[in-house]
Design an enzyme around this catalytic site. Structure first.
Site, PDB file in Angstrom:
ATOM      1  N   ASP A  31       0.826  -1.213   0.170  1.00  0.00           N
ATOM      2  CA  ASP A  31       0.013  -0.035  -0.096  1.00  0.00           C
ATOM      3  C   ASP A  31       0.925   1.220  -0.045  1.00  0.00           C
ATOM      4  O   ASP A  31       2.031   1.127   0.639  1.00  0.00           O
ATOM      5  CB  ASP A  31      -1.026   0.012   1.221  1.00  0.00           C
ATOM      6  CG  ASP A  31      -2.226   0.964   1.035  1.00  0.00           C
ATOM      7  OD1 ASP A  31      -3.196   0.378   1.282  1.00  0.00           O
ATOM      8  OD2 ASP A  31      -2.010   2.133   0.859  1.00  0.00           O
ATOM      9  N   TYR A 141     -13.586   7.231 -13.631  1.00  0.00           N
ATOM     10  CA  TYR A 141     -13.430   5.928 -12.707  1.00  0.00           C
ATOM     11  C   TYR A 141     -13.938   4.787 -13.317  1.00  0.00           C
ATOM     12  O   TYR A 141     -13.065   3.712 -13.148  1.00  0.00           O
ATOM     13  CB  TYR A 141     -14.209   6.282 -11.501  1.00  0.00           C
ATOM     14  CG  TYR A 141     -14.306   5.338 -10.327  1.00  0.00           C
ATOM     15  CD1 TYR A 141     -12.868   4.459  -9.960  1.00  0.00           C
ATOM     16  CD2 TYR A 141     -15.176   4.742 -10.140  1.00  0.00           C
ATOM     17  CE1 TYR A 141     -13.260   3.475  -9.180  1.00  0.00           C
ATOM     18  CE2 TYR A 141     -15.408   3.711  -9.352  1.00  0.00           C
ATOM     19  CZ  TYR A 141     -14.510   3.041  -8.795  1.00  0.00           C
ATOM     20  OH  TYR A 141     -14.494   1.971  -8.070  1.00  0.00           O
ATOM     21  N   LYS A 145     -11.672   1.275 -14.653  1.00  0.00           N
ATOM     22  CA  LYS A 145     -12.010   0.042 -14.042  1.00  0.00           C
ATOM     23  C   LYS A 145     -12.186  -1.012 -15.324  1.00  0.00           C
ATOM     24  O   LYS A 145     -11.942  -2.260 -15.356  1.00  0.00           O
ATOM     25  CB  LYS A 145     -13.222  -0.126 -13.027  1.00  0.00           C
ATOM     26  CG  LYS A 145     -12.873   0.561 -11.665  1.00  0.00           C
ATOM     27  CD  LYS A 145     -11.872  -0.225 -10.699  1.00  0.00           C
ATOM     28  CE  LYS A 145     -11.414   0.239  -9.358  1.00  0.00           C
ATOM     29  NZ  LYS A 145     -11.038  -0.465  -8.549  1.00  0.00           N
ATOM     30  N   PHE A 169     -21.320  -2.824  -5.938  1.00  0.00           N
ATOM     31  CA  PHE A 169     -22.561  -1.956  -5.678  1.00  0.00           C
ATOM     32  C   PHE A 169     -22.124  -0.950  -4.493  1.00  0.00           C
ATOM     33  O   PHE A 169     -21.064  -0.670  -4.632  1.00  0.00           O
ATOM     34  CB  PHE A 169     -23.881  -2.559  -5.742  1.00  0.00           C
ATOM     35  CG  PHE A 169     -24.300  -3.165  -7.362  1.00  0.00           C
ATOM     36  CD1 PHE A 169     -23.408  -3.953  -7.877  1.00  0.00           C
ATOM     37  CD2 PHE A 169     -25.025  -2.372  -8.014  1.00  0.00           C
ATOM     38  CE1 PHE A 169     -23.604  -4.121  -9.528  1.00  0.00           C
ATOM     39  CE2 PHE A 169     -25.302  -2.646  -9.473  1.00  0.00           C
ATOM     40  CZ  PHE A 169     -24.545  -3.542 -10.017  1.00  0.00           C
ATOM     41  N   ARG A 282     -25.982  15.525  -7.774  1.00  0.00           N
ATOM     42  CA  ARG A 282     -24.651  15.696  -7.848  1.00  0.00           C
ATOM     43  C   ARG A 282     -24.338  14.882  -9.281  1.00  0.00           C
ATOM     44  O   ARG A 282     -25.158  14.069  -9.546  1.00  0.00           O
ATOM     45  CB  ARG A 282     -24.157  14.554  -6.981  1.00  0.00           C
ATOM     46  CG  ARG A 282     -22.715  14.669  -6.906  1.00  0.00           C
ATOM     47  CD  ARG A 282     -22.230  13.647  -5.666  1.00  0.00           C
ATOM     48  NE  ARG A 282     -22.555  11.949  -5.783  1.00  0.00           N
ATOM     49  CZ  ARG A 282     -22.194  11.243  -4.849  1.00  0.00           C
ATOM     50  NH1 ARG A 282     -21.357  11.414  -3.951  1.00  0.00           N
ATOM     51  NH2 ARG A 282     -22.598  10.143  -5.026  1.00  0.00           N
TER      52      ARG A 282
HETATM   53  N1  UDP Z   1     -25.441  11.306  -1.277  1.00  0.00           N
HETATM   54  C1  UDP Z   1     -26.325  12.165  -0.759  1.00  0.00           C
HETATM   55  N2  UDP Z   1     -25.635  12.858   0.023  1.00  0.00           N
HETATM   56  C2  UDP Z   1     -24.298  12.904   0.263  1.00  0.00           C
HETATM   57  C3  UDP Z   1     -23.686  11.716  -0.271  1.00  0.00           C
HETATM   58  C4  UDP Z   1     -24.144  10.883  -0.974  1.00  0.00           C
HETATM   59  O1  UDP Z   1     -27.585  12.254  -1.180  1.00  0.00           O
HETATM   60  O2  UDP Z   1     -23.817  13.621   1.316  1.00  0.00           O
HETATM   61  C5  UDP Z   1     -26.383  10.197  -2.237  1.00  0.00           C
HETATM   62  C6  UDP Z   1     -25.552  10.125  -3.675  1.00  0.00           C
HETATM   63  O3  UDP Z   1     -26.100  11.130  -4.458  1.00  0.00           O
HETATM   64  C7  UDP Z   1     -26.038   8.608  -4.068  1.00  0.00           C
HETATM   65  C8  UDP Z   1     -26.128   7.865  -2.829  1.00  0.00           C
HETATM   66  O4  UDP Z   1     -26.227   9.052  -1.809  1.00  0.00           O
HETATM   67  O5  UDP Z   1     -27.439   8.818  -4.569  1.00  0.00           O
HETATM   68  C9  UDP Z   1     -24.845   7.070  -2.597  1.00  0.00           C
HETATM   69  O6  UDP Z   1     -23.735   7.825  -2.610  1.00  0.00           O
HETATM   70  P1  UDP Z   1     -22.114   7.273  -2.353  1.00  0.00           P
HETATM   71  O7  UDP Z   1     -21.338   8.573  -2.720  1.00  0.00           O
HETATM   72  O8  UDP Z   1     -22.345   6.685  -0.932  1.00  0.00           O
HETATM   73  O9  UDP Z   1     -22.136   6.194  -3.596  1.00  0.00           O
HETATM   74  P2  UDP Z   1     -22.124   5.967  -5.056  1.00  0.00           P
HETATM   75  O10 UDP Z   1     -23.584   5.537  -5.378  1.00  0.00           O
HETATM   76  O11 UDP Z   1     -21.645   7.236  -5.355  1.00  0.00           O
HETATM   77  O12 UDP Z   1     -21.096   4.949  -5.231  1.00  0.00           O
END
Ligand code: UDP
Length: 333
Positions: A31, A141, A145, A169, A282
């Site tokens: 690491d 990203y 992968k 997931f 987002r």
């Molecule tokens: N999410 C949110 N607020 C936060 C962080 C995440 O609403 O502060 C939502 C994000 O938009 C997604 C879900 O939570 O729909 C899971 O996000 P995360 O970043 O944990 O994992 P990802 O799905 O991006 O791998």
């Protein structure tokens, strides 16, 4: 004989190391501690601090240690960062894997379990997502992968390096004993952010959009307990040891939970209010991601036993409430 865990000081990698050692395996960790934490390194593992892109360093580890198999978690993994800094992702993820595969071939190591992601699918045509669906990643990203998977496929065809690629997931939770857990800096993932809000370290959580085409308007994801996820890695290792052919598997719960449902579940587990505000969407967030994981259950005999939202949040809460500053000792103000 040893299992080499690349990224064994990270959130998911450290959980893998703990389970491998529980099972009596001998573990070597590499690491670079860019995102990994020294305190997450199991005391019984041999640890080499260095970067997988440094071929001389990597060769020296393969020369010193009797490595038989590799589990590869050493990659950058943030969608947003990958869009802003794509070359970092191509360099560390893709080039790093190229160097790794070359070193494996030189040392006749021909089994690798690989940490992939649902992000390789992009915006799915339908749910649940199965391994047979097209891969059209929408983020750098996810694309890196997918390229890493292709690198392994071509390397297998040419040199017989067998791989299992596990497409995760949403991974959450922590080891039940709370010795190790999730600690990213900065934190971007939903479950830790909800629990930091429960601890009063954040005034509120911002829900990224409530105008999606879902029952409550917030995004739906498929959450898998990190310990169940690691069980699948151990099953994949056994599969390769038994002569299994290279393959790809989804790892999820086949169930979806919305952001609002996750916050409500955390309120009942923690007994805390957890204030939430609605914010903007987002970039790059698909509305629904749910895995079809039947293939892993059938072929790898994967039996996820801890994957319920309540159990995931309970174990994550044990970690966060006992380590409010993660692996850092100082108290935040
Ligand atoms: N999410 C949110 N607020 C936060 C962080 C995440 O609403 O502060 C939502 C994000 O938009 C997604 C879900 O939570 O729909 C899971 O996000 P995360 O970043 O944990 O994992 P990802 O799905 O991006 O791998």
């Amino acid at each position: 004989m040893s299992v080499l865990v690349l990224g064994g000081a990270g959130y998911i990698g450290s959980h893998a190391v703990y389970q491998l050692i529980d099972k009596g395996e001998t573990v070597v960790i590499v690491d670079n501690l860019e995102t990994g934490q020294r305190q997450a390194i199991h005391p019984d593992a041999a640890f080499y601090e260095g970067d997988i892109r440094d071929i001389d360093f990597l060769r020296s580890v393969f020369e010193k240690e009797p490595i038989e198999e590799v589990i590869h978690f050493a990659a950058n993994s943030l969608v947003g960062e990958s869009m802003k800094n794509p070359l970092k992702y191509y360099n560390n993820n893709v080039y790093g894997t190229q160097v790794l595969l070359q070193t494996m071939i030189e040392h006749d190591v021909k089994k690798i379990v690989f940490s992939s992601t649902a992000a390789v699918y992009g915006e799915p045509e339908s749910t649940p997502i199965t391994e047979a669906m097209p891969t059209l990643p929408t983020s750098t990203y996810g694309e890196t992968k997918r390229i890493m998977e292709k690198l392994m496929k071509r390397t297998d065809e040419a040199y017989g390096v067998n791989y299992v690629s596990l497409r995760y997931f949403n991974v959450a939770g922590a080891r039940e004993t709370a010795e190790i857990g999730e600690d990213h800096c900065p934190e971007t993932h939903l479950v830790p952010i909800i629990l930091q809000t429960a601890l009063g370290q954040r005034s509120h959580i911002t829900i990224f959009g409530d105008d999606y085409n879902t029952p409550d308007g917030t995004c739906i994801r498929d959450y898998v307990h990190v310990e169940d996820l690691i069980d699948a890695h151990l099953a994949a290792l056994d599969y390769l040891r038994d002569g299994g052919q290279s393959d790809v598997f989804n790892l999820g719960s086949s169930q979806g939970f919305s952001v609002k449902e996750m916050i409500d579940a955390a309120r009942s587990v923690t007994g805390k209010e957890i204030p939430a505000k609605i914010g903007a969407r987002r970039d790059g967030d698909p509305s629904i991601l749910i895995a079809g994981s039947d293939k892993a259950k059938q072929v790898l005999d994967w039996k996820p036993a801890r994957t319920s939202v309540a159990k995931i949040i309970e174990d994550a809460w044990k970690w966060h409430s006992s380590h409010p500053n993660g692996y850092r000792k100082e108290v935040s103000t």
